[in-house]
Design a protein around this motif. Structure first.
Motif, PDB file in Angstrom:
ATOM      1  N   ILE A 243       0.818  -1.215   0.000  1.00 23.48           N
ATOM      2  CA  ILE A 243       0.000   0.000   0.000  1.00 23.48           C
ATOM      3  C   ILE A 243       0.852   1.264   0.000  1.00 23.48           C
ATOM      4  CG2 ILE A 243      -1.475   1.348   1.571  1.00 23.48           C
ATOM      5  CD1 ILE A 243      -3.005  -1.248   2.057  1.00 23.48           C
ATOM      6  N   GLU A 244       1.936   1.229   0.758  1.00 22.25           N
ATOM      7  CA  GLU A 244       2.793   2.413   0.830  1.00 22.25           C
ATOM      8  C   GLU A 244       3.317   2.784  -0.555  1.00 22.25           C
ATOM      9  OE1 GLU A 244       2.746   4.111   3.489  1.00 22.25           O
ATOM     10  OE2 GLU A 244       4.114   5.660   2.763  1.00 22.25           O
ATOM     11  N   VAL A 245       3.728   1.754  -1.314  1.00 22.94           N
ATOM     12  CA  VAL A 245       4.247   2.019  -2.654  1.00 22.94           C
ATOM     13  C   VAL A 245       3.131   2.541  -3.569  1.00 22.94           C
ATOM     14  CG1 VAL A 245       5.459   1.055  -4.629  1.00 22.94           C
ATOM     15  CG2 VAL A 245       5.953   0.169  -2.358  1.00 22.94           C
ATOM     16  N   LEU A 246       1.966   1.890  -3.520  1.00 27.39           N
ATOM     17  CA  LEU A 246       0.859   2.306  -4.388  1.00 27.39           C
ATOM     18  C   LEU A 246       0.436   3.746  -4.077  1.00 27.39           C
ATOM     19  CD1 LEU A 246      -1.389  -0.916  -4.306  1.00 27.39           C
ATOM     20  CD2 LEU A 246      -0.017  -0.106  -6.243  1.00 27.39           C
ATOM     21  N   ALA A 247       0.231   4.036  -2.788  1.00 26.25           N
ATOM     22  CA  ALA A 247      -0.265   5.359  -2.384  1.00 26.25           C
ATOM     23  C   ALA A 247       0.783   6.438  -2.675  1.00 26.25           C
ATOM     24  CB  ALA A 247      -0.639   5.348  -0.905  1.00 26.25           C
ATOM     25  N   SER A 248       2.063   6.129  -2.426  1.00 24.04           N
ATOM     26  CA  SER A 248       3.119   7.128  -2.660  1.00 24.04           C
ATOM     27  C   SER A 248       3.265   7.460  -4.133  1.00 24.04           C
ATOM     28  CB  SER A 248       4.478   6.625  -2.176  1.00 24.04           C
ATOM     29  OG  SER A 248       4.416   6.343  -0.835  1.00 24.04           O
ATOM     30  N   LYS A 249       3.238   6.422  -4.970  1.00 23.36           N
ATOM     31  CA  LYS A 249       3.446   6.685  -6.398  1.00 23.36           C
ATOM     32  C   LYS A 249       2.235   7.387  -7.016  1.00 23.36           C
ATOM     33  CE  LYS A 249       7.426   4.070  -7.182  1.00 23.36           C
ATOM     34  NZ  LYS A 249       8.401   3.680  -8.188  1.00 23.36           N
ATOM     35  N   LEU A 250       1.041   7.081  -6.508  1.00 24.66           N
ATOM     36  CA  LEU A 250      -0.150   7.783  -7.004  1.00 24.66           C
ATOM     37  C   LEU A 250      -0.030   9.275  -6.656  1.00 24.66           C
ATOM     38  CD1 LEU A 250      -2.987   7.804  -8.274  1.00 24.66           C
ATOM     39  CD2 LEU A 250      -3.926   7.228  -6.030  1.00 24.66           C
ATOM     40  N   THR A 251       0.418   9.540  -5.436  1.00 25.14           N
ATOM     41  CA  THR A 251       0.563  10.926  -4.989  1.00 25.14           C
ATOM     42  C   THR A 251       1.653  11.646  -5.795  1.00 25.14           C
ATOM     43  OG1 THR A 251      -0.087  10.206  -2.783  1.00 25.14           O
ATOM     44  CG2 THR A 251       0.895  12.395  -2.950  1.00 25.14           C
ATOM     45  N   SER A 252       2.797  10.971  -5.990  1.00 23.99           N
ATOM     46  CA  SER A 252       3.872  11.591  -6.790  1.00 23.99           C
ATOM     47  C   SER A 252       3.381  11.910  -8.191  1.00 23.99           C
ATOM     48  CB  SER A 252       5.064  10.645  -6.942  1.00 23.99           C
ATOM     49  OG  SER A 252       5.535  10.260  -5.710  1.00 23.99           O
ATOM     50  N   ALA A 253       2.632  10.977  -8.767  1.00 26.32           N
ATOM     51  CA  ALA A 253       2.130  11.174 -10.133  1.00 26.32           C
ATOM     52  C   ALA A 253       1.213  12.381 -10.206  1.00 26.32           C
ATOM     53  CB  ALA A 253       1.394   9.928 -10.602  1.00 26.32           C
ATOM     54  N   ALA A 254       0.308  12.502  -9.222  1.00 28.15           N
ATOM     55  CA  ALA A 254      -0.641  13.622  -9.231  1.00 28.15           C
ATOM     56  C   ALA A 254       0.103  14.946  -9.104  1.00 28.15           C
ATOM     57  CB  ALA A 254      -1.649  13.460  -8.100  1.00 28.15           C
ATOM     58  N   ARG A 255       1.131  14.965  -8.243  1.00 23.12           N
ATOM     59  CA  ARG A 255       1.905  16.208  -8.055  1.00 23.12           C
ATOM     60  C   ARG A 255       2.677  16.550  -9.323  1.00 23.12           C
ATOM     61  NH1 ARG A 255       5.493  16.222  -3.061  1.00 23.12           N
ATOM     62  NH2 ARG A 255       5.448  18.458  -3.484  1.00 23.12           N
ATOM     63  N   LYS A 256       3.316  15.523  -9.886  1.00 20.94           N
ATOM     64  CA  LYS A 256       4.116  15.726 -11.093  1.00 20.94           C
ATOM     65  C   LYS A 256       3.265  16.261 -12.248  1.00 20.94           C
ATOM     66  CE  LYS A 256       7.114  12.888 -13.934  1.00 20.94           C
ATOM     67  NZ  LYS A 256       7.603  11.533 -14.180  1.00 20.94           N
ATOM     68  N   CYS A 257       2.049  15.749 -12.350  1.00 17.12           N
ATOM     69  CA  CYS A 257       1.182  16.158 -13.463  1.00 17.12           C
ATOM     70  C   CYS A 257       0.326  17.375 -13.111  1.00 17.12           C
ATOM     71  CB  CYS A 257       0.279  14.990 -13.877  1.00 17.12           C
ATOM     72  SG  CYS A 257       1.207  13.563 -14.455  1.00 17.12           S
ATOM     73  N   GLY A 258       0.427  17.850 -11.877  1.00 16.12           N
ATOM     74  CA  GLY A 258      -0.345  19.025 -11.458  1.00 16.12           C
ATOM     75  C   GLY A 258      -1.839  18.780 -11.438  1.00 16.12           C
ATOM     76  N   ARG A 259      -2.245  17.569 -11.066  1.00 14.74           N
ATOM     77  CA  ARG A 259      -3.678  17.246 -11.031  1.00 14.74           C
ATOM     78  C   ARG A 259      -4.244  17.404  -9.612  1.00 14.74           C
ATOM     79  NH1 ARG A 259      -4.368  17.911 -16.221  1.00 14.74           N
ATOM     80  NH2 ARG A 259      -3.578  16.234 -17.531  1.00 14.74           N
ATOM     81  N   SER A 260      -5.492  17.817  -9.522  1.00 17.19           N
ATOM     82  CA  SER A 260      -6.106  17.968  -8.203  1.00 17.19           C
ATOM     83  C   SER A 260      -7.040  16.806  -7.871  1.00 17.19           C
ATOM     84  CB  SER A 260      -6.858  19.290  -8.123  1.00 17.19           C
ATOM     85  OG  SER A 260      -7.806  19.338  -9.175  1.00 17.19           O
TER      86      SER A 260
END
Ligand code: KG4
Ligand code: ZN
Length: 335
Positions: A243-260
């Protein structure tokens, strides 16, 4: 408003649905084959195929009865044509194509992953910009979505899918198939800090995943011997690592792409701890998490009908190819 009948037979669920427009559910029926496969410890393609063939006539009848519509009233027919198990896909794809030919209406070949991908927005007439993590038994895929049919693959698993890792660890622990839910139940009584399982590729700097090493480290841990009373801690520690990997990478992706907005879909999104941890990490950056309704998290035909309805409403070129595509192809997705 379009009336669509959709079929889904890509794996071990036989499903049919009738959807009016993008939001009015007239019928959605799912027959699960899980018990037929449990004895083998996994899905057997030939068993799945025969079971779909056997189930389809009564499933269709039940779906039409519930919808209150007839085949001739449909505007289009849709079916999952991939990815999935070839012998299983053929049953729904051929049935859908046959029904369309019989009614003289178009047939839409729908990608199963696109079904999961858009399921968090089921019913909405439009797809907002967001990042999406599709986590199922067969796939772990991270996308940046600008809108309907505008997808960019950001990352994927390099080996096992997240759900597959849950299932394999459950098998090692003697918890049966499929094992994700069983692991979550035991994990709820355990301490996730008890065993330090590796967090595969957490620090890799990219948005890809790897779960096979995490599964192997559980195997090595078990080889040293364990007592039944250790099971909750093992499950909690393994689950937390994934879960830590899934949740962290989802968050990184959203930040990187500037999505809300970020989404989770597929069978693993049933995991309440995953949803909790992902919303926690995303909230720190004011990113909202959207998860599909429970009935739409596992395989179903409503998500397939929804993609078909959107493609009709946006007049996006229909995929009318006459073949199935068992493998996920990032270059041609969603075709
Ligand atoms: O989306 P899905 O029904 O089928 C595929 O398209 O693969 O996903 C099934 C997967 C299985 O691997 C199952 O173990 C996992 O979803 N799963 C879970 C949970 N419920 C189902 N994994 C973790 N926690 C759960 N609560
Ligand atoms: Zn699926």
């Amino acid at each position: 408003m379009s009336l669509v009948l959709a079929l889904e037979t890509s794996c071990d669920e036989t499903a049919a649905a009738v959807l009016e427009g993008t939001s009015r559910v007239l019928a959605g029926v799912v027959y699960s084959q899980i018990e037929e496969h449990a004895a083998y410890g996994g899905v057997v393609p030939e068993v799945a195929s025969r079971s779909h063939l056997e189930a389809l006539p009564s499933l269709l009848e039940e779906t039409l009865t519930r919808s209150g519509k007839t085949l001739s009233e449909m505007d289009a027919f849709a079916a999952t044509t991939g990815p999935g198990l070839a012998p299983a896909l053929l049953v729904g794809a051929n049935a859908g194509r046959g029904l369309a030919a019989g009614a003289g209406k178009p047939f839409l070949a729908i990608n199963h992953i696109e079904g999961h991908l858009l399921s968090p927005f089921f019913g909405d007439p439009e797809i907002p910009p967001h990042v999406a993590l599709v986590v199922s038994g067969g796939h772990t895929l991270l996308f940046d979505v600008t809108g309907f049919r505008d997808y960019k693959l950001l990352g994927r698993t390099l080996d096992d899918a997240a759900g597959e890792a849950f299932d394999k660890v459950a098998k090692l622990l003697g918890l049966g198939y499929p094992g994700g839910a069983a692991i979550e139940r035991l994990a709820a009584q355990g301490d996730s800090n008890k065993i330090a399982f590796p967090r595969g590729m957490l620090e890799s700097g990219d948005l890809d995943f790897s779960f096979s090493g995490m599964k192997t480290s559980v195997r090595y841990f078990l080889q040293k011997g364990f007592r039944p009373e250790d099971l909750p801690d093992i499950c909690a520690s393994f689950q937390e690592a994934v879960i830590e990997v899934l949740a962290s990478k989802l968050t990184s992706a959203a930040r990187k792409c500037g999505r809300s907005v970020a989404t989770l879909s597929g069978g693993v999104s049933f995991n309440a701890r995953l949803v909790e941890r992902a919303s926690e990490l995303l909230a720190k950056h004011n990113i909202q998490l959207q998860v599909a309704k429970p009935a739409l998290r596992t395989d179903n035909a409503l998500m397939i009908a929804y993609v078909a309805a959107l493609s009709l409403s946006f007049d996006k070129p229909m995929n009318t190819k006459t073949d199935i595509s068992p493998n996920f192809d990032p270059l041609t997705f969603p075709n």
